[in-house]
Design a protein around this motif. Structure first.
Motif, PDB file in Angstrom:
ATOM      1  N   LYS A  68     -69.945 -55.763  75.998  1.00  0.00           N
ATOM      2  CA  LYS A  68     -68.669 -55.253  75.489  1.00  0.00           C
ATOM      3  C   LYS A  68     -67.737 -56.403  75.115  1.00  0.00           C
ATOM      4  O   LYS A  68     -67.032 -56.338  74.114  1.00  0.00           O
ATOM      5  CB  LYS A  68     -67.994 -54.349  76.522  1.00  0.00           C
ATOM      6  N   GLN A  69     -67.729 -57.459  75.924  1.00  0.00           N
ATOM      7  CA  GLN A  69     -66.891 -58.620  75.612  1.00  0.00           C
ATOM      8  C   GLN A  69     -67.425 -59.375  74.398  1.00  0.00           C
ATOM      9  O   GLN A  69     -66.658 -59.856  73.573  1.00  0.00           O
ATOM     10  CB  GLN A  69     -66.809 -59.560  76.819  1.00  0.00           C
ATOM     11  N   VAL A  70     -68.742 -59.474  74.309  1.00  0.00           N
ATOM     12  CA  VAL A  70     -69.344 -60.202  73.176  1.00  0.00           C
ATOM     13  C   VAL A  70     -69.131 -59.439  71.871  1.00  0.00           C
ATOM     14  O   VAL A  70     -68.773 -60.016  70.852  1.00  0.00           O
ATOM     15  CB  VAL A  70     -70.850 -60.451  73.429  1.00  0.00           C
ATOM     16  N   ALA A  71     -69.335 -58.138  71.893  1.00  0.00           N
ATOM     17  CA  ALA A  71     -69.238 -57.342  70.662  1.00  0.00           C
ATOM     18  C   ALA A  71     -67.786 -57.057  70.288  1.00  0.00           C
ATOM     19  O   ALA A  71     -67.403 -57.204  69.139  1.00  0.00           O
ATOM     20  CB  ALA A  71     -69.998 -56.035  70.827  1.00  0.00           C
ATOM     21  N   SER A  72     -66.987 -56.626  71.254  1.00  0.00           N
ATOM     22  CA  SER A  72     -65.592 -56.251  71.013  1.00  0.00           C
ATOM     23  C   SER A  72     -65.455 -55.292  69.833  1.00  0.00           C
ATOM     24  O   SER A  72     -64.598 -55.459  68.974  1.00  0.00           O
ATOM     25  CB  SER A  72     -64.725 -57.489  70.797  1.00  0.00           C
ATOM     26  N   ARG A  73     -66.313 -54.289  69.791  1.00  0.00           N
ATOM     27  CA  ARG A  73     -66.270 -53.302  68.710  1.00  0.00           C
ATOM     28  C   ARG A  73     -65.148 -52.289  68.964  1.00  0.00           C
ATOM     29  O   ARG A  73     -65.014 -51.769  70.065  1.00  0.00           O
ATOM     30  CB  ARG A  73     -67.603 -52.563  68.637  1.00  0.00           C
ATOM     31  N   PRO A  74     -64.353 -51.986  67.928  1.00  0.00           N
ATOM     32  CA  PRO A  74     -63.281 -50.992  68.111  1.00  0.00           C
ATOM     33  C   PRO A  74     -63.840 -49.597  68.377  1.00  0.00           C
ATOM     34  O   PRO A  74     -64.851 -49.206  67.798  1.00  0.00           O
ATOM     35  CB  PRO A  74     -62.537 -51.006  66.776  1.00  0.00           C
ATOM     36  N   ARG A  75     -63.153 -48.866  69.252  1.00  0.00           N
ATOM     37  CA  ARG A  75     -63.544 -47.486  69.541  1.00  0.00           C
ATOM     38  C   ARG A  75     -63.177 -46.589  68.353  1.00  0.00           C
ATOM     39  O   ARG A  75     -62.224 -46.853  67.633  1.00  0.00           O
ATOM     40  CB  ARG A  75     -62.827 -46.966  70.781  1.00  0.00           C
TER      41      ARG A  75
END
Length: 159
Positions: free
Chosen positions: A36-43
């Motif tokens: 989750k920290q690596v990707a940081s994709r918006p919800r």
């Protein structure tokens, strides 16, 4: 209750199953948090609040490491809820250490886990918390980690 249900003829297997579930759960959760920290994709639900959501949308492979920080709006991929839900795939292992175990009970336990994961995944998408890829990867990552760890623990218990 567990002592009444558990078959204590193979204590090493009983301990290996419990340890595998515990270790796999901890590993899957930590891998998920790291991703989750690596990707940081918006919800998805965050994108809906933006005037131009297409501009902020990113596919799961378009990663911006450490953008998320503590902001939950950028912690979509992979789904942490699905990491927890996918631990239900441990049901067949639990059934296998109970008294009166059988292949039929294992199949029923696996089918129950599959139905639960599908229903839970649908809910996460329907409630606009996740994309389909978030749900699929959360489940896949947990399943693979669980399969590797449980195989290793059960082989060690057999020796």
């Amino acid at each position: 209750m567990v002592l009444r249900l558990a078959d204590r003829t193979e204590p090493a297997k009983l301990i290996a199953v419990g340890a595998a579930i515990l270790v796999a759960g901890i590993c899957a959760d930590n891998v998920n948090l790291w991703l989750k920290q690596v990707a940081s994709r918006p919800r998805f639900k965050y994108l809906l609040t933006l005037p131009e959501p297409q501009a902020a949308f990113r596919a799961w492979w378009q990663m911006v490491p450490n953008l998320a920080g503590s902001n939950d709006n950028f912690k979509s991929w992979p789904s942490g809820n699905m990491t927890i839900a996918a631990m239900s795939f441990s049901l067949p292992m639990l059934v296998d250490v109970l008294k009166g175990r059988s292949m039929r009970r294992n199949i029923v336990a696996f089918a129950t886990a599959c139905l639960f994961v599908l229903a839970y995944g649908y809910n996460r998408i329907h409630m606009t918390n996740h994309f389909l890829s978030d749900v699929c990867f959360g489940t896949l990552i947990t399943y693979l980690i669980f399969a590797l760890i449980s195989t290793a623990f059960l082989r060690a218990a057999e020796k």
